[in-house]
Scaffold this active site. Structure first.
Site, short mmCIF file in Angstrom:
data_model
loop_
_atom_site.label_atom_id
_atom_site.label_comp_id
_atom_site.label_asym_id
_atom_site.label_seq_id
_atom_site.Cartn_x
_atom_site.Cartn_y
_atom_site.Cartn_z
N ARG A 228 -23.75 35.29 -66.37
CA ARG A 228 -24.09 36.08 -65.18
C ARG A 228 -22.95 36.91 -64.58
O ARG A 228 -23.19 37.68 -63.67
CB ARG A 228 -24.68 35.17 -64.11
CG ARG A 228 -26.09 34.75 -64.43
CD ARG A 228 -26.52 33.59 -63.56
NE ARG A 228 -25.65 32.44 -63.83
CZ ARG A 228 -25.76 31.27 -63.22
NH1 ARG A 228 -26.65 31.10 -62.29
NH2 ARG A 228 -24.96 30.28 -63.53
N ARG B 63 -31.60 39.26 -68.61
CA ARG B 63 -32.30 38.08 -68.09
C ARG B 63 -33.51 38.50 -67.26
O ARG B 63 -34.58 37.89 -67.34
CB ARG B 63 -31.35 37.25 -67.25
CG ARG B 63 -31.90 35.89 -66.87
CD ARG B 63 -30.97 35.25 -65.85
NE ARG B 63 -31.29 33.86 -65.60
CZ ARG B 63 -32.33 33.45 -64.88
NH1 ARG B 63 -33.17 34.33 -64.38
NH2 ARG B 63 -32.52 32.16 -64.68
N ASP C 5 -28.77 26.86 -74.93
CA ASP C 5 -28.34 25.85 -73.96
C ASP C 5 -28.36 24.49 -74.62
O ASP C 5 -29.08 24.28 -75.59
CB ASP C 5 -29.25 25.86 -72.72
CG ASP C 5 -28.55 25.18 -71.55
OD1 ASP C 5 -27.77 25.86 -70.88
OD2 ASP C 5 -28.75 23.97 -71.35
N ARG D 94 -19.10 29.94 -71.90
CA ARG D 94 -20.06 30.73 -71.12
C ARG D 94 -19.70 32.21 -71.10
O ARG D 94 -19.94 32.89 -70.10
CB ARG D 94 -20.16 30.25 -69.66
CG ARG D 94 -20.77 28.90 -69.48
CD ARG D 94 -22.29 29.01 -69.42
NE ARG D 94 -22.87 27.68 -69.41
CZ ARG D 94 -23.25 27.04 -68.31
NH1 ARG D 94 -23.17 27.62 -67.15
NH2 ARG D 94 -23.76 25.85 -68.41
N TYR E 96 -28.93 14.37 -68.14
CA TYR E 96 -30.02 15.23 -67.65
C TYR E 96 -31.38 14.58 -67.87
O TYR E 96 -32.30 14.74 -67.08
CB TYR E 96 -29.96 16.60 -68.33
CG TYR E 96 -28.78 17.42 -67.85
CD1 TYR E 96 -28.85 18.15 -66.67
CD2 TYR E 96 -27.58 17.45 -68.56
CE1 TYR E 96 -27.77 18.88 -66.22
CE2 TYR E 96 -26.49 18.18 -68.12
CZ TYR E 96 -26.59 18.90 -66.93
OH TYR E 96 -25.52 19.61 -66.48
O1 CP3 Z 1 -20.98 29.86 -73.73
C1 CP3 Z 1 -21.90 30.67 -73.92
O2 CP3 Z 1 -21.82 31.87 -73.62
C2 CP3 Z 1 -23.12 30.18 -74.68
C3 CP3 Z 1 -24.21 29.78 -73.90
C4 CP3 Z 1 -24.24 28.46 -73.15
C5 CP3 Z 1 -25.04 28.29 -72.01
N1 CP3 Z 1 -25.01 26.99 -71.65
C6 CP3 Z 1 -25.81 29.38 -71.37
C7 CP3 Z 1 -26.25 29.20 -69.98
C8 CP3 Z 1 -23.64 27.21 -73.42
C9 CP3 Z 1 -22.63 26.84 -74.49
C10 CP3 Z 1 -24.16 26.29 -72.48
C11 CP3 Z 1 -23.82 24.86 -72.47
C12 CP3 Z 1 -24.25 24.01 -71.35
N2 CP3 Z 1 -25.43 24.05 -70.65
C13 CP3 Z 1 -23.52 22.92 -70.86
C14 CP3 Z 1 -22.20 22.44 -71.43
C15 CP3 Z 1 -21.07 23.25 -70.95
C16 CP3 Z 1 -20.71 23.01 -69.52
O3 CP3 Z 1 -20.80 23.98 -68.75
O4 CP3 Z 1 -20.29 21.91 -69.19
C17 CP3 Z 1 -24.24 22.33 -69.82
C18 CP3 Z 1 -23.82 21.14 -68.98
C19 CP3 Z 1 -25.46 23.05 -69.70
C20 CP3 Z 1 -26.60 22.79 -68.78
C21 CP3 Z 1 -26.83 23.93 -67.90
N3 CP3 Z 1 -27.38 25.12 -68.31
C22 CP3 Z 1 -26.51 24.04 -66.54
C23 CP3 Z 1 -25.86 22.95 -65.70
C24 CP3 Z 1 -26.92 25.31 -66.12
C25 CP3 Z 1 -26.90 25.88 -64.74
C26 CP3 Z 1 -25.48 26.11 -64.34
C27 CP3 Z 1 -25.29 27.51 -63.88
O5 CP3 Z 1 -24.24 28.07 -64.20
O6 CP3 Z 1 -26.20 28.01 -63.19
C28 CP3 Z 1 -27.41 26.00 -67.25
C29 CP3 Z 1 -27.93 27.38 -67.29
C30 CP3 Z 1 -27.20 28.34 -68.16
N4 CP3 Z 1 -26.88 28.10 -69.48
C31 CP3 Z 1 -26.79 29.66 -67.82
C32 CP3 Z 1 -26.19 30.20 -68.96
C33 CP3 Z 1 -25.64 31.59 -69.13
C34 CP3 Z 1 -27.03 30.35 -66.48
C35 CP3 Z 1 -28.50 30.42 -66.29
C36 CP3 Z 1 -29.07 31.71 -65.79
O7 CP3 Z 1 -28.93 32.77 -66.41
O8 CP3 Z 1 -29.76 31.59 -64.77
#
Ligand code: CP3
Length: 365
Positions: A33, A42, A79, A29, A155
Site C-alpha cells: 500500500r 487493489r 499471503d 512487503r 491466526y
Molecule cells: O512481501 C510482499 O510484497 C509479498 C506479499 C505478502 C503479503 N503478505 C501481502 C499483503 C507477504 C509475504 C505477506 C506475508 C504475511 N501476511 C505475513 C508474514 C510477514 C509479516 O508481516 O510478519 C503475515 C503475518 C501476514 C498476514 C497478514 N496479511 C496481515 C497481518 C495483514 C494485514 C496487515 C496490514 O498491513 O494491513 C495482511 C494483508 C496484506 N498482505 C497486505 C499485503 C500487501 C495489505 C492488505 C491490503 O492491501 O489491504
C-alpha cells in the site's frame, strides 16, 4: 517447465554464501500500500483476495516495485493465510483492518476436523508463480513463501491478529495435544504448498515465523522451531538441477539465533533488534543472514536513510566475499513509507556495498 534465463543471480548467490559483486536487496512487503499503483490495482480488484486469487493481477502487482526500484528479487504477491483459507476457515480482509477468519479452530471437534487441504484448491497461487516467472523474463529471481506452522496456527486459533495471543497460549498450556495436532497438519500443508510453488517456478522460498517470538523459551522450540524444521526436512532442495535456497525469518527470534541457524535453512532473517556483527559470529558459516534495517528508518530524510543503510552494511562487516548478506528490512515496509526513501535505500546499498565487494576482501570483517 522452462523459463527465460536468469540475468541477476546476486540474491541467490548471497543466500548460498557465494561471492557477489554487491549486497543484494529486496524488501518484505515490497508490493503493497505504500505504492499508489498498488492501491489502484487493489481498488480494481475490489479486495485483497480479489488481487491474490487473480494470477494476472497478482503478476501485475508483483512487478510494480521492480518497475520503480532496482531490487534484486521479486516476491510472489499472495499471503500466508491462503492455507487456512483453503482449509475452509473463510479468510477476509476488511479495508483498513487486518485479516479475519469466519471460523476458528479452538475445540477438540474443530481440531479433529482439520485436514491438509487439497493443493488443487490453491492452484491460483501456483498459476500466479508460473505466470510471474514468465513475466519477469529472468530479470531477478522469484521468491515463494509460506507462514510457519505456528504463525498460521496463531491466526487459526485466534481468528484474527492478537495483541497478547491469549487464546492460542491458553491452548498451548491447557491442551498442548490439540495445538500439536494443528501444527502437524500445518507442517504437512506448508511443505506441500512450498514444494508446489517450487514446481511452479519459485527460485527461493521463505518461511515467515512472524509470531514465534511471542513464545516463552522452551515453548518456542517445541511449538514453533520443531515444526519449521519438519517443513524444511521435506522441502525440495533443487529444481531442474538448480539449487532452491530457503530462508527462515522469526520476528523477535534474536535470542534463539544459534538454534534457528541449525534448523536446516540456507539463510536466517533477523529483525532490527539484532546486531549483525554479533549475529555473524554466532552463526559462523552455517547460514547467510537477511536483514535488518528498522522499517521506521525509512521515515527519515534520504541522507539519513543512506547513513542507516551504511550502518547495517558496516555492522555485517565490509566484505569477505561469500559471507552471505541479503539486505532487507527487519519486518514489512510500512504502508505510510515515502517511496523516495526506498529509492535512496536501494541506491546506497548497491553503491556502498559495491565499493567494498570490489575491494576483493581487502577490508575483512
Ligand atoms: O512481501 C510482499 O510484497 C509479498 C506479499 C505478502 C503479503 N503478505 C501481502 C499483503 C507477504 C509475504 C505477506 C506475508 C504475511 N501476511 C505475513 C508474514 C510477514 C509479516 O508481516 O510478519 C503475515 C503475518 C501476514 C498476514 C497478514 N496479511 C496481515 C497481518 C495483514 C494485514 C496487515 C496490514 O498491513 O494491513 C495482511 C494483508 C496484506 N498482505 C497486505 C499485503 C500487501 C495489505 C492488505 C491490503 O492491501 O489491504
Amino acid at each position: 517447465m522452462s523459463f527465460p534465463e536468469l540475468q541477476n543471480d546476486v540474491f541467490l548467490r548471497a543466500l548460498q554464501r557465494q561471492p557477489v559483486p554487491y549486497t543484494p536487496i529486496w524488501l518484505m512487503r515490497q508490493a503493497g500500500r505504500y505504492l499508489a499503483e498498488y492501491k489502484e490495482a487493489r481498488a480494481r480488484a475490489g479486495s485483497f483476495m480479489g488481487l491474490a486469487t487473480n494470477p494476472d493481477l497478482a503478476t501485475e502487482v508483483t512487478l510494480q516495485p521492480l518497475e520503480r526500484f532496482p531490487l534484486d528479487a521479486a516476491i510472489l504477491f499472495s499471503d500466508i493465510l491462503t492455507i487456512p483459507d483453503a482449509m475452509g476457515l473463510g479468510l477476509s480482509f476488511a479495508q483498513g483492518e487486518g485479516p479475519r477468519f469466519a471460523k476458528t479452530v479452538r475445540d477438540e471437534a474443530a481440531v479433529q476436523a482439520l485436514t491438509v487441504p487439497d493443493m488443487g484448491s490453491l492452484d491460483y497461487v501456483f498459476r500466479a508463480v508460473t505466470q510471474i516467472r514468465h513475466a519477469l523474463s529472468g530479470r531477478v529471481p522469484l521468491i515463494g513463501f509460506a507462514g510457519s506452522p505456528f504463525t498460521l496456527a496463531c491466526y487459526m486459533v485466534e481468528g484474527q491478529g492478537s495483541s497478547d495471543y491469549r487464546t492460542i497460549k491458553t491452548m498451548l498450556y491447557q491442551r498442548p495435544d490439540l495445538l500439536h495436532r494443528i501444527l502437524e497438519v500445518n507442517a504437512e500443508a506448508v511443505a506441500q504448498y512450498l514444494n508446489a510453488q517450487i514446481d511452479a517456478g519459485a527460485q527461493a522460498v521463505m518461511i515467515f515465523d512472524s509470531w514465534g517470538g511471542v513464545l516463552a523459551d522452551g515453548a518456542f522450540q517445541a511449538f514453533s522451531l520443531d515444526y519449521t524444521r519438519r517443513v524444511l526436512s521435506q522441502l525440495k532442495r533443487e529444481s531442474n538441477g538448480v539449487a532452491v535456497p530457503s530462508i527462515v525469518f522469526t520476528k523477535g527470534g534474536g535470542m534463539w539465533l544459534d538454534q534457528i541457524a541449525a534448523v536446516g535453512s540456507d539463510a536466517v532473517g533477523v529483525d532490527w533488534t539484532v546486531n549483525l556483527q554479533q549475529a555473524r559470529q554466532r552463526v559462523g558459516d552455517r547460514v547467510a543472514l537477511q536483514g535488518n534495517l528498522d522499517p521506521m528508518a525509512l521515515f527519515a530524510s534520504p541522507e539519513q536513510v543512506a547513513a542507516e543503510a551504511r550502518r547495517v552494511l558496516d555492522d555485517f562487516g565490509t566484505v569477505s566475499p561469500g559471507a552471505g548478506h541479503v539486505f532487507n528490512l527487519g519486518h514489512g515496509i510500512s504502508q505510510f513509507t515515502p517511496p523516495e526513501s526506498v529509492v535512496a535505500l536501494v541506491a546506497e546499498v548497491h553503491e556502498y556495498s559495491a565499493r567494498f565487494h570490489q575491494a576483493g576482501g581487502a577490508n575483512q570483517a
